[in-house]
Design a protein around this motif. Structure first.
Motif, PDB file in Angstrom:
ATOM      1  N   VAL A 119      41.157  32.469  49.168  1.00  0.00           N
ATOM      2  CA  VAL A 119      42.374  31.784  49.614  1.00  0.00           C
ATOM      3  C   VAL A 119      42.731  30.712  48.597  1.00  0.00           C
ATOM      4  CG1 VAL A 119      43.457  30.407  51.431  1.00  0.00           C
ATOM      5  CG2 VAL A 119      41.758  32.148  52.042  1.00  0.00           C
ATOM      6  N   LEU A 120      43.978  30.723  48.144  1.00  0.00           N
ATOM      7  CA  LEU A 120      44.497  29.665  47.293  1.00  0.00           C
ATOM      8  C   LEU A 120      45.644  28.990  48.021  1.00  0.00           C
ATOM      9  CD1 LEU A 120      44.888  28.093  44.627  1.00  0.00           C
ATOM     10  CD2 LEU A 120      46.363  29.974  43.869  1.00  0.00           C
ATOM     11  N   GLY A 123      48.984  27.884  39.717  1.00  0.00           N
ATOM     12  CA  GLY A 123      48.010  28.322  40.709  1.00  0.00           C
ATOM     13  C   GLY A 123      47.983  29.830  40.817  1.00  0.00           C
ATOM     14  N   ALA A 124      49.183  30.442  40.858  1.00  0.00           N
ATOM     15  CA  ALA A 124      49.262  31.903  40.928  1.00  0.00           C
ATOM     16  C   ALA A 124      48.763  32.543  39.644  1.00  0.00           C
ATOM     17  CB  ALA A 124      50.702  32.327  41.206  1.00  0.00           C
ATOM     18  N   ARG A 125      49.131  31.967  38.513  1.00  0.00           N
ATOM     19  CA  ARG A 125      48.753  32.553  37.219  1.00  0.00           C
ATOM     20  C   ARG A 125      47.239  32.706  37.085  1.00  0.00           C
ATOM     21  NH1 ARG A 125      49.571  29.690  31.273  1.00  0.00           N
ATOM     22  NH2 ARG A 125      48.386  31.245  30.097  1.00  0.00           N
ATOM     23  N   PHE A 126      46.518  31.674  37.487  1.00  0.00           N
ATOM     24  CA  PHE A 126      45.063  31.722  37.339  1.00  0.00           C
ATOM     25  C   PHE A 126      44.355  32.155  38.617  1.00  0.00           C
ATOM     26  CE2 PHE A 126      46.471  28.659  34.074  1.00  0.00           C
ATOM     27  CZ  PHE A 126      45.992  29.320  32.958  1.00  0.00           C
ATOM     28  N   GLY A 127      45.023  31.999  39.757  1.00  0.00           N
ATOM     29  CA  GLY A 127      44.396  32.381  41.012  1.00  0.00           C
ATOM     30  C   GLY A 127      44.435  33.872  41.282  1.00  0.00           C
ATOM     31  N   ILE A 128      45.519  34.535  40.893  1.00  0.00           N
ATOM     32  CA  ILE A 128      45.649  35.960  41.192  1.00  0.00           C
ATOM     33  C   ILE A 128      44.549  36.805  40.551  1.00  0.00           C
ATOM     34  CG2 ILE A 128      47.113  37.981  40.727  1.00  0.00           C
ATOM     35  CD1 ILE A 128      49.509  36.193  41.516  1.00  0.00           C
ATOM     36  N   PRO A 129      44.190  36.583  39.286  1.00  0.00           N
ATOM     37  CA  PRO A 129      43.065  37.363  38.750  1.00  0.00           C
ATOM     38  C   PRO A 129      41.769  37.171  39.537  1.00  0.00           C
ATOM     39  CG  PRO A 129      44.299  36.361  36.960  1.00  0.00           C
ATOM     40  CD  PRO A 129      44.834  35.774  38.233  1.00  0.00           C
ATOM     41  N   ALA A 130      41.542  35.942  40.039  1.00  0.00           N
ATOM     42  CA  ALA A 130      40.342  35.692  40.850  1.00  0.00           C
ATOM     43  C   ALA A 130      40.426  36.426  42.179  1.00  0.00           C
ATOM     44  CB  ALA A 130      40.172  34.187  41.076  1.00  0.00           C
ATOM     45  N   LEU A 131      41.616  36.460  42.790  1.00  0.00           N
ATOM     46  CA  LEU A 131      41.793  37.193  44.040  1.00  0.00           C
ATOM     47  C   LEU A 131      41.586  38.689  43.816  1.00  0.00           C
ATOM     48  CD1 LEU A 131      44.945  35.363  45.469  1.00  0.00           C
ATOM     49  CD2 LEU A 131      42.579  35.057  46.206  1.00  0.00           C
ATOM     50  N   ARG A 168      39.622  40.059  41.737  1.00  0.00           N
ATOM     51  CA  ARG A 168      38.190  40.324  41.597  1.00  0.00           C
ATOM     52  C   ARG A 168      37.494  40.384  42.948  1.00  0.00           C
ATOM     53  NH1 ARG A 168      39.127  37.439  36.647  1.00  0.00           N
ATOM     54  NH2 ARG A 168      38.822  35.364  37.550  1.00  0.00           N
ATOM     55  N   ARG A 169      38.113  39.836  43.992  1.00  0.00           N
ATOM     56  CA  ARG A 169      37.563  39.915  45.353  1.00  0.00           C
ATOM     57  C   ARG A 169      38.168  41.063  46.147  1.00  0.00           C
ATOM     58  NH1 ARG A 169      33.233  36.333  46.590  1.00  0.00           N
ATOM     59  NH2 ARG A 169      34.149  35.352  48.426  1.00  0.00           N
ATOM     60  N   GLY A 170      39.057  41.832  45.511  1.00  0.00           N
ATOM     61  CA  GLY A 170      39.691  42.942  46.210  1.00  0.00           C
ATOM     62  C   GLY A 170      40.904  42.538  47.016  1.00  0.00           C
ATOM     63  N   GLY A 171      41.442  41.350  46.755  1.00  0.00           N
ATOM     64  CA  GLY A 171      42.613  40.859  47.470  1.00  0.00           C
ATOM     65  C   GLY A 171      42.368  39.471  48.013  1.00  0.00           C
ATOM     66  N   GLY A 172      43.369  38.938  48.703  1.00  0.00           N
ATOM     67  CA  GLY A 172      43.233  37.596  49.254  1.00  0.00           C
ATOM     68  C   GLY A 172      44.576  37.024  49.654  1.00  0.00           C
ATOM     69  N   VAL A 173      44.623  35.718  49.720  1.00  0.00           N
ATOM     70  CA  VAL A 173      45.781  35.021  50.282  1.00  0.00           C
ATOM     71  C   VAL A 173      46.201  33.876  49.378  1.00  0.00           C
ATOM     72  CG1 VAL A 173      46.593  33.614  52.220  1.00  0.00           C
ATOM     73  CG2 VAL A 173      45.097  35.582  52.648  1.00  0.00           C
ATOM     74  N   ILE A 174      47.512  33.762  49.185  1.00  0.00           N
ATOM     75  CA  ILE A 174      48.086  32.563  48.563  1.00  0.00           C
ATOM     76  C   ILE A 174      49.021  31.924  49.581  1.00  0.00           C
ATOM     77  CG2 ILE A 174      49.580  31.658  46.746  1.00  0.00           C
ATOM     78  CD1 ILE A 174      48.639  33.898  44.944  1.00  0.00           C
ATOM     79  N   ILE A 175      48.859  30.631  49.762  1.00  0.00           N
ATOM     80  CA  ILE A 175      49.744  29.857  50.632  1.00  0.00           C
ATOM     81  C   ILE A 175      50.430  28.815  49.758  1.00  0.00           C
ATOM     82  CG2 ILE A 175      49.932  28.396  52.680  1.00  0.00           C
ATOM     83  CD1 ILE A 175      47.139  29.507  53.494  1.00  0.00           C
ATOM     84  N   ASN A 176      51.748  28.836  49.742  1.00  0.00           N
ATOM     85  CA  ASN A 176      52.520  27.840  49.003  1.00  0.00           C
ATOM     86  C   ASN A 176      53.140  26.837  49.961  1.00  0.00           C
ATOM     87  OD1 ASN A 176      51.995  29.147  46.542  1.00  0.00           O
ATOM     88  ND2 ASN A 176      53.755  30.504  46.795  1.00  0.00           N
ATOM     89  N   CYS A 177      53.534  25.708  49.429  1.00  0.00           N
ATOM     90  CA  CYS A 177      54.107  24.648  50.272  1.00  0.00           C
ATOM     91  C   CYS A 177      55.493  24.260  49.760  1.00  0.00           C
ATOM     92  CB  CYS A 177      53.187  23.433  50.276  1.00  0.00           C
ATOM     93  SG  CYS A 177      53.721  22.126  51.417  1.00  0.00           S
ATOM     94  N   SER A 178      56.496  24.460  50.592  1.00  0.00           N
ATOM     95  CA  SER A 178      57.856  24.053  50.263  1.00  0.00           C
ATOM     96  C   SER A 178      58.212  22.826  51.108  1.00  0.00           C
ATOM     97  CB  SER A 178      58.839  25.205  50.497  1.00  0.00           C
ATOM     98  OG  SER A 178      60.151  24.837  50.132  1.00  0.00           O
ATOM     99  N   SER A 179      59.443  22.732  51.561  1.00  0.00           N
ATOM    100  CA  SER A 179      59.884  21.577  52.344  1.00  0.00           C
ATOM    101  C   SER A 179      61.215  21.912  53.000  1.00  0.00           C
ATOM    102  CB  SER A 179      60.058  20.350  51.442  1.00  0.00           C
ATOM    103  OG  SER A 179      60.771  19.316  52.097  1.00  0.00           O
ATOM    104  N   VAL A 180      61.507  21.238  54.112  1.00  0.00           N
ATOM    105  CA  VAL A 180      62.830  21.395  54.724  1.00  0.00           C
ATOM    106  C   VAL A 180      63.931  20.916  53.787  1.00  0.00           C
ATOM    107  CG1 VAL A 180      62.070  21.319  57.127  1.00  0.00           C
ATOM    108  CG2 VAL A 180      62.538  19.173  55.914  1.00  0.00           C
ATOM    109  N   ALA A 181      63.573  20.122  52.770  1.00  0.00           N
ATOM    110  CA  ALA A 181      64.557  19.677  51.788  1.00  0.00           C
ATOM    111  C   ALA A 181      65.173  20.847  51.038  1.00  0.00           C
ATOM    112  CB  ALA A 181      63.920  18.705  50.800  1.00  0.00           C
TER     113      ALA A 181
END
Length: 259
Positions: free
Chosen positions: A85-86, A131-139, A141-154
């Motif tokens: 999870v990232l 985060g995605a650039r370096f996190g996706i290769p790690a995910l 290697r685990r056979g998949g996973g989750v990325i959660i991003n944070c935006s805003s009501v703005a």
């Protein structure tokens, strides 16, 4: 134990929403990699997780630095064997308590300076990309996973005195989330975005009390949200309970955008 045997990397986890998510993820069985620019805050959160019987390591990282983010992901793999999870939670908004000052705050143009634009975009939007650039290769290697991003009501509602850089950055996070979700769905990588509304974080505490009270009137539920409200949503998205959710925006705002 919804995250048992999972490894989660959470940026901006020294305080606020990131801290709440780190504590919640650890309580649900995840080994947590805490990342922030505040070493003291990181040590405090790490100690709190350890004292509760959880597993955590801290890593100082500026999410706008490719070298830092790459090293952060490597630290997670070295410490716990991988990344499942990232959570790209780290963000930046220079709130003006005493009014907008040129060069000091994320202000409406033309008051917004190039330096403040760059800093706001680099942390909020570029940090999510890195985060995605370096996190996706790690995910992978685990056979998949989750990325959660944070935006805003703005990104959805712009009021008087809007912060141009923050609004643009958080809108970009929404678009990036959809792009990543479609591209990497075949690799069993799910990508979703949380949109926090008015949340009582240390940043908000800088606002005058009368301003906080006035803003709460725009929330149908009649209160500011808590960091734990966002952590609950992040837990759902990190867990297998959201296994059929990707490319989506999850708004947690007490009804603010419904008005």
């Amino acid at each position: 134990m919804r995250l048992n045997n999972k490894v989660a990397v959470i940026t901006g986890s020294g305080s606020g929403m990131g801290r709440a998510a780190a504590l919640r993820f650890a309580a649900e069985g995840a080994a947590v990699v805490l990342a922030d620019v505040n070493d003291t805050a990181l040590d405090e959160v790490c100690a709190e997780i350890d004292s509760a019987g959880g597993k955590a390591v801290s890593f100082r990282a500026d999410v706008s630095s490719a070298a830092d983010v790459e090293a952060m992901v490597k630290a997670a793999e070295d410490s716990f064997g991988g990344v499942d999870v990232l959570y790209n939670n780290a963000g930046y908004w220079r709130y003006a308590v005493d009014g907008y000052q040129v060069g000091e705050t994320d202000a409406p143009s033309p008051l917004l300076t190039e330096d403040m634009w760059d800093r706001t975009i680099d942390i909020n939007l570029k940090g999510t990309y890195l985060g995605a650039r370096f996190g996706i290769p790690a995910l992978r290697r685990r056979g998949g996973g989750v990325i959660i991003n944070c935006s805003s009501v703005a990104a959805f509602r712009v009021g008087h005195g809007a912060s141009d850089a923050y609004t643009a950055a958080k809108g970009g996070v929404l678009a990036l989330t959809r792009s990543l979700a479609v591209e990497h769905a075949p690799e069993n990588i799910r990508v979703n975005c949380i949109v926090p509304g008015p949340i009582a974080t240390p940043l908000v505490e800088r606002m005058p009390a009368e301003d906080r009270d006035a803003f709460a009137k725009y929330v149908p539920l009649g209160r500011w949200g808590t960091a734990e409200d966002i952590a609950n949503m992040a837990l759902f998205l990190a867990s297998d309970e959201s296994s059929f959710c990707t490319g989506q925006t999850f708004i947690v705002d007490g009804g603010y955008l419904a008005l």
